[in-house]
Design a protein around this motif. Structure first.
Motif, PDB file in Angstrom:
ATOM      1  N   THR A 197       1.859  -6.124   8.370  1.00 55.31           N
ATOM      2  CA  THR A 197       1.370  -4.768   7.948  1.00 55.31           C
ATOM      3  C   THR A 197       1.047  -3.690   9.315  1.00 55.31           C
ATOM      4  OG1 THR A 197      -0.758  -5.979   7.814  1.00 55.31           O
ATOM      5  CG2 THR A 197       0.095  -4.983   5.675  1.00 55.31           C
TER       6      THR A 197
ATOM      7  N   THR B 271      -7.165  -6.980  -0.830  1.00 56.75           N
ATOM      8  CA  THR B 271      -7.679  -7.467   0.339  1.00 56.75           C
ATOM      9  C   THR B 271      -9.357  -7.728   0.048  1.00 56.75           C
ATOM     10  OG1 THR B 271      -7.523  -5.343   1.591  1.00 56.75           O
ATOM     11  CG2 THR B 271      -6.119  -7.052   2.147  1.00 56.75           C
TER      12      THR B 271
ATOM     13  N   ASP C 298      -0.803   1.463  -0.853  1.00 56.31           N
ATOM     14  CA  ASP C 298      -1.903   1.374   0.206  1.00 56.31           C
ATOM     15  C   ASP C 298      -3.184   0.930  -0.528  1.00 56.31           C
ATOM     16  OD1 ASP C 298      -0.367   2.058   1.831  1.00 56.31           O
ATOM     17  OD2 ASP C 298      -1.026   4.185   2.246  1.00 56.31           O
ATOM     18  N   GLN C 299      -3.151   1.640  -1.847  1.00 56.37           N
ATOM     19  CA  GLN C 299      -4.434   1.269  -2.551  1.00 56.37           C
ATOM     20  C   GLN C 299      -4.371   0.003  -3.184  1.00 56.37           C
ATOM     21  OE1 GLN C 299      -2.965   4.632  -3.971  1.00 56.37           O
ATOM     22  NE2 GLN C 299      -4.623   5.952  -2.889  1.00 56.37           N
TER      23      GLN C 299
ATOM     24  N   THR D 176       4.146  -0.606  10.124  1.00 55.81           N
ATOM     25  CA  THR D 176       4.046   0.638  10.027  1.00 55.81           C
ATOM     26  C   THR D 176       4.097   1.433  11.319  1.00 55.81           C
ATOM     27  OG1 THR D 176       2.255   0.082   8.380  1.00 55.81           O
ATOM     28  CG2 THR D 176       2.112   2.313   9.129  1.00 55.81           C
TER      29      THR D 176
ATOM     30  N   TRP E 219      -1.162   1.115  -6.567  1.00 56.31           N
ATOM     31  CA  TRP E 219       0.304   0.744  -6.017  1.00 56.31           C
ATOM     32  C   TRP E 219       0.256   1.026  -4.337  1.00 56.31           C
ATOM     33  CZ3 TRP E 219       3.189   4.226  -3.217  1.00 56.31           C
ATOM     34  CH2 TRP E 219       4.547   3.837  -2.757  1.00 56.31           C
TER      35      TRP E 219
ATOM     36  N   LEU F 142      -3.157  -2.615  -1.842  1.00 53.66           N
ATOM     37  CA  LEU F 142      -3.488  -3.462  -0.612  1.00 53.66           C
ATOM     38  C   LEU F 142      -5.016  -3.314  -0.310  1.00 53.66           C
ATOM     39  CD1 LEU F 142      -2.491  -5.201   1.835  1.00 53.66           C
ATOM     40  CD2 LEU F 142      -2.332  -3.048   3.241  1.00 53.66           C
ATOM     41  N   THR F 143      -5.625  -2.094  -0.358  1.00 50.66           N
ATOM     42  CA  THR F 143      -6.884  -2.176  -0.260  1.00 50.66           C
ATOM     43  C   THR F 143      -7.989  -3.064  -1.311  1.00 50.66           C
ATOM     44  OG1 THR F 143      -6.975   0.080   0.729  1.00 50.66           O
ATOM     45  CG2 THR F 143      -9.015  -0.581  -0.157  1.00 50.66           C
ATOM     46  N   GLN F 144      -7.518  -2.814  -2.676  1.00 53.05           N
ATOM     47  CA  GLN F 144      -7.936  -3.595  -3.636  1.00 53.05           C
ATOM     48  C   GLN F 144      -7.977  -4.931  -3.256  1.00 53.05           C
ATOM     49  OE1 GLN F 144      -6.513  -2.068  -7.343  1.00 53.05           O
ATOM     50  NE2 GLN F 144      -8.644  -0.733  -7.509  1.00 53.05           N
TER      51      GLN F 144
ATOM     52  N   ASN G 115       1.253  -0.926  -9.915  1.00 55.23           N
ATOM     53  CA  ASN G 115       1.831   0.016 -10.825  1.00 55.23           C
ATOM     54  C   ASN G 115       2.746   0.822 -10.290  1.00 55.23           C
ATOM     55  OD1 ASN G 115       2.480   2.141 -12.300  1.00 55.23           O
ATOM     56  ND2 ASN G 115       0.689   3.082 -11.304  1.00 55.23           N
TER      57      ASN G 115
END
Lengths: 285, 294, 392
Positions: free
Chosen positions: C357, C49, C42-43, C361, C40, C45-47, C7
């Motif tokens: 990643t 992975t 970072d979050q 960063t 969207w 990516l967490t979900q 999103n």
């Protein structure tokens, strides 16, 4: 003592009291103003948001509330949050009241070991165990769905603090409680339900609020467990308004404003329980 | 009575549910995390055993870790200093019931009903360089020269978070103290007054010792939550500028989840855990486990 | 079946995706979707992975490309689409080869890129007209824009470096103009060190711009959306960001009020004004253990059909397919960006994508130190140490 110095003493007292009220008021304003700002900014015209952020809104527009409720399913998230938070609070109280009673009031050798075991949870940084936790609970998720499965880590996660607070409180009750109860012919069940629980209500109230707030605002576990839109809780719903293109402030702040209502209501209800009893005692002192 | 209170079956029935549920969810993943800390693993691929290498790297080549450790300590001390005395003074001053006091009690509690993420969003605007209220107030007082880009100041960013988190939670600790004050029987105060103790003297010699166990609760709560602090830092400063406001939990999250070095993150988590255990032990020693009795 | 994508907040992608699913369902009434489109960055990516770690990958989902996608492929969580593409040459041919290269690993194609992005400099036409400025062709012109706007009390370049990837964009542009594409690609491939003097020199150029007042002094505390709103309102002359901004700039200020240009060449440098940062960022993949691969594949084919790709163009997103963009009807800024990209004599990825990643960063953090005034040479040395250390 001369009457003059008496007047001076009273004046000094009044001044001191006045000063205290001013300080208390100042603190209250520093708390209330940003909160009022949150509500105000949600009904402010979005264009005005960056231009005149702290003044009173020039026009009021409630349509954003309708929008988040209908288009962004904040209502559904609110319902999910309410169910999950209430169930967690109730289950957690059931587990922690019984455990605390056994730990704090009953006599057995390993009570401190069990307490220490439960308290380790206070020290575990939640994020570190999420992946293995999720792996462990996959069968549960597949059997009962993520929305039910998440109750397990939520309830377990609230146990350390609940047992810590309730057992500390129960320990502070005088030993004469049991003696009196036994003289009155209570059995252990009656002692627990009729005497210890009612006496521990202030602690129960603290724990209820703390656990409710904790689960109500929890993001990390929810993020990992509740990936489907239909399952999401309020903190997740809030994420929806921030993306690559920035944040939709009116929507965010409107959702924040909606989200605090249940917490405040709960506090107001419990506060009576919490503070009525306690202040009645200290007012004489 | 002795017999009733040491009935093994009752104890088992009362303790077992909590312990079992807890044992199912907490220790196993924790042990797993400790295991992962000896692996190099990006969460999705296959893990590769590397022995103590993650730990070695943390202590030898991780330039962020030192900052994170120092910041976590400052964060903890700052949160305690800002919250406990304030909450204590407020609780003592608010024990007298008047209409206004009830209002204060409710108001001070309000901020902790909001999530850490939302509080941080709010404070982003308070600290904002151009539209923030702090700079606006400074300017209106003729102190425009003091205005700063608060969250981008390496020396201030961490304190910005500490202040916002203290703003959020001081009311909660005030409520803990108010609850504990309710357990002090008024006779103690009456007796003290007969002995000539008044005002803050009374507070220092009577109230404070009696409230010690609850101050301990608050201290432990603040310490453990400060060491684990995440949400507020993440949203408010996102560890910036240039890592200057990072804390251990955030560093761990960044490494484990955002930079996909889960094993390394797990090693950081183990260090975090050890820190929590040690500090809670210290606090327990300092404040004693036995309640004051009169 | 489950479908998951990022999103992006106020974005046309989200609407496009929802419309696509609705239309697809009209044609395939038996298909039920469970949506996961709440997060969207970072979050997300967490979900994703976590889901991948546990093998619960969604049936269809959005992924990043290149270095940021590599771990997912290596772990075998993505379904190889190449055999399916080869059975369908017409569809295969409809996809642009460039973007597809960034989702190709060891000969397999694991996702279909959704959009193409360029990173450019936007200028506010009103500000330029008021101050008599024109699109810069030389470095001197560019410095003149900064000087003139500064003198007239306008912020020369709006930048929201509270999100550090935005601050990396000007640095990457400068570094290309200083060192040239080849040197940069060699460095990204690990054949050259970050301590190479081109990066220190680029840091100095960036700091020279800062000293001229090109950015606001509190640039590290400003969020991208605030920086953008300054550009939109004419308080800033330039805005450096990606072509995904077109849809939002059009909505906020209208396509007629801004234009796009590429950073001029720096005297003595090896780069070119025709070298651009171009990349496919989002791509759609099928989970390797999806039980609905047939439906998933027909959904992908529908998403990348002529009809839906025309809708992509209509939503002012640069397509990664060969759908025709008609200059007469398409958005003027979209066409301008496509023209710039078509005229490119070379392109590079934003460095944080091929770096992956972790190092991506770290690089962005290093660049932020430059904005905080730290010495470029020591910043790059520190970054090289991080690179060496990560390779253990």
């Amino acid at each position: 003592m001369s009457s003059r110095s008496n007047i001076a003493a009273i004046a000094f007292l009044k001044l001191k009291r006045g000063l205290a009220v001013v300080l208390l008021m100042g603190l209250a304003i520093s708390v209330l103003y940003p909160l009022a700002w949150t509500v105000m900014s949600s009904i402010r015209n979005p264009q005005e948001f960056f231009l005149n952020p702290w003044g009173l809104p020039t026009s009021i527009n409630f349509s954003v509330y309708k929008k988040v409720w209908n288009e962004f399913y904040v209502g559904r998230a609110l319902l999910n949050s309410l169910t999950i938070a209430s169930l967690t609070v109730i289950l957690s109280l059931a587990f922690s009241l019984t455990a605390s009673f056994a730990i704090a009031r009953m006599r057995w050798r390993f009570s401190n070991v069990v307490l220490a075991f439960l308290l380790t949870g206070l020290m575990i940084p939640g994020h570190s165990t999420i992946i293995p936790l999720y792996l462990t609970l996959i069968p549960v998720i597949e059997a009962v769905g993520a929305k039910n499965a998440i109750l397990i880590p939520y309830v377990a996660g609230t146990l350390p603090i609940s047992v810590f607070i309730i057992s500390s409180y129960m320990r502070s009750l005088p030993n004469s409680v049991e003696e009196a109860a036994i003289i009155d012919g209570c059995n252990i069940r009656q002692l627990f339900f009729r005497i210890i629980i009612p006496m521990s209500l202030p602690a129960v109230a603290s724990v209820t609020i703390f656990n409710f707030l904790g689960v109500w605002n929890e993001l990390m576990l929810a993020l990992v467990f509740l990936t489907k839109n239909a399952e999401q809780t309020l903190p997740l719903a809030l994420l929806r308004f921030s993306g690559r293109f920035g944040t939709q402030w009116s929507e965010t702040l409107a959702t924040v404003s909606i989200a605090v209502i249940p917490s405040i209501l709960l506090y107001v209800i419990l506060q009576e329980k919490l503070i009525k009893g306690m202040t009645a005692g200290s007012v004489k002192g | 009575m002795q017999k009733m209170l040491s009935n093994k079956w009752v104890i088992l029935a009362f303790v077992a549910p909590a312990v079992l549920l807890y044992a199912m969810v907490v220790p196993y993943p924790l042990l797993k995390s400790i295991q992962y800390s000896f692996y190099r693993w990006n969460i999705i691929g296959t893990a590769q055993f590397v022995g103590f290498q993650n730990y070695v790297r943390i202590f030898t080549s991780d330039y962020v870790f030192t900052t994170a450790l120092k910041n976590t300590a400052l964060f903890t001390i700052g949160s305690i200093v800002l919250q406990i005395p304030l909450a204590f003074i407020l609780a003592v001053s608010l024990t007298k019931v008047t209409r206004l006091n009830k209002f204060f009690k409710s108001v001070y509690f309000l901020p902790c009903t909001i999530s850490g993420a939302a509080v941080s969003l709010l404070w982003q605007f308070i600290y904002h360089p151009n539209m923030g209220i702090i700079n606006a107030v400074l300017k209106s007082l003729g102190l425009g020269g003091w205005a700063r880009t608060w969250l981008a100041e390496p020396d201030f960013a961490l304190w910005a978070v500490v202040i916002s988190i203290s703003w959020q939670w001081f009311g909660y600790h005030m409520v803990i103290f108010l609850t504990s004050l309710s357990t002090i029987s008024p006779e103690i105060f009456e007796a003290a007054e007969v002995d000539g103790a008044t005002g803050w003297k009374k507070v220092w010699y009577i109230t404070y010792p009696l409230m010690k166990p609850f101050i301990k609760i608050s201290m432990i709560l603040i310490t453990t939550s400060s060491i684990k602090a995440f949400d507020n830092v993440y949203v408010l400063t996102g560890e910036g500028p240039a890592n200057s406001s990072t804390v251990l939990a955030l560093h761990m999250y960044n490494r484990a989840f955002l930079q996909l070095q889960y094993g390394y993150g797990a090693a950081l988590a183990v260090i975090l855990l050890i820190l929590c255990v040690v500090l809670s032990g210290v606090l327990n020693k300092v404040f004693g486990t036995k309640n004051a009795e009169y | 079946m489950t479908i998951m994508w990022q999103n992006a907040g106020v974005d046309s992608t989200d609407n496009w995706m929802r419309d696509t699913l609705t239309l697809f369902q009209e044609q395939n009434p038996n298909v039920e979707f469970e949506l996961m489109d709440n997060t969207w960055g970072d979050q997300y990516l967490t979900q994703i992975t976590t889901l991948m770690a546990t093998g619960r990958t969604p049936d269809v989902f959005a992924t990043w490309t290149s270095g940021r996608m590599e771990p997912f492929v290596e772990a075998g969580r993505m379904y190889d689409l190449k055999p399916l593409l080869e059975q369908d040459p017409e569809f295969y041919n409809f996809l642009q080869a460039g973007p597809l290269a960034s989702t190709t690993f060891d000969g397999g194609i694991y996702a279909i890129p959704y959009n193409l992005n360029g990173e450019f400099i936007y200028y506010n036409k009103q500000v330029f007209a008021d101050l008599g400025l024109t699109v810069p062709e030389t470095w001197e012109d560019f410095l003149n824009i900064i000087k003139t706007t500064k003198e007239n009390g306008i912020i020369p370049i709006a930048l929201g470096n509270a999100e550090i990837w935005t601050g990396a964009i000007p640095f990457m542009m400068i570094a290309e103009r200083v060192g040239g594409l080849e040197a940069i690609n060699e460095t990204l491939a690990g054949e050259r060190k970050w301590t190479d003097e081109i990066f220190a020199r680029s840091g100095e150029v960036l700091q020279e711009l800062m000293n001229m007042g090109a950015f606001e002094p509190n640039v590290n505390g400003i969020k991208p959306d605030e920086a953008r709103s300054k550009f939109v309102m004419g308080q800033a002359a330039l805005w450096i960001n990606g072509t995904w901004e077109i849809s939002i700039l059009n909505a906020q200020m209208g396509p007629e009020n801004y234009g796009i240009f590429s950073l001029p060449e720096i005297p003595g440098g090896k780069g070119s004004i025709d070298h651009h940062i171009v990349f496919a960022d989002q791509a759609y993949a099928i989970g390797a253990n999806s039980e609905h691969k047939d439906v998933a594949w027909s959904l992908l084919k529908f998403m990348f059909s002529q009809e839906r790709q025309e809708a992509v163009v209509r939503s002012n997103v640069l397509p990664a397919t060969k759908v025709e963009v008609d200059p007469a009807t398409a958005d003027a800024r979209l066409v301008e960006a496509l023209d710039l990209m078509a005229g490119a004599s070379g392109t590079m990825f934003p460095w944080d994508i091929p770096l992956g990643t972790f190092l991506g960063t770290e690089l962005n953090k290093a660049v932020q130190l430059l904005y905080m005034g730290q010495s470029p040479a020591s910043v790059m040395q520190q970054f090289q140490r991080t690179v060496d250390d990560a390779a253990f």
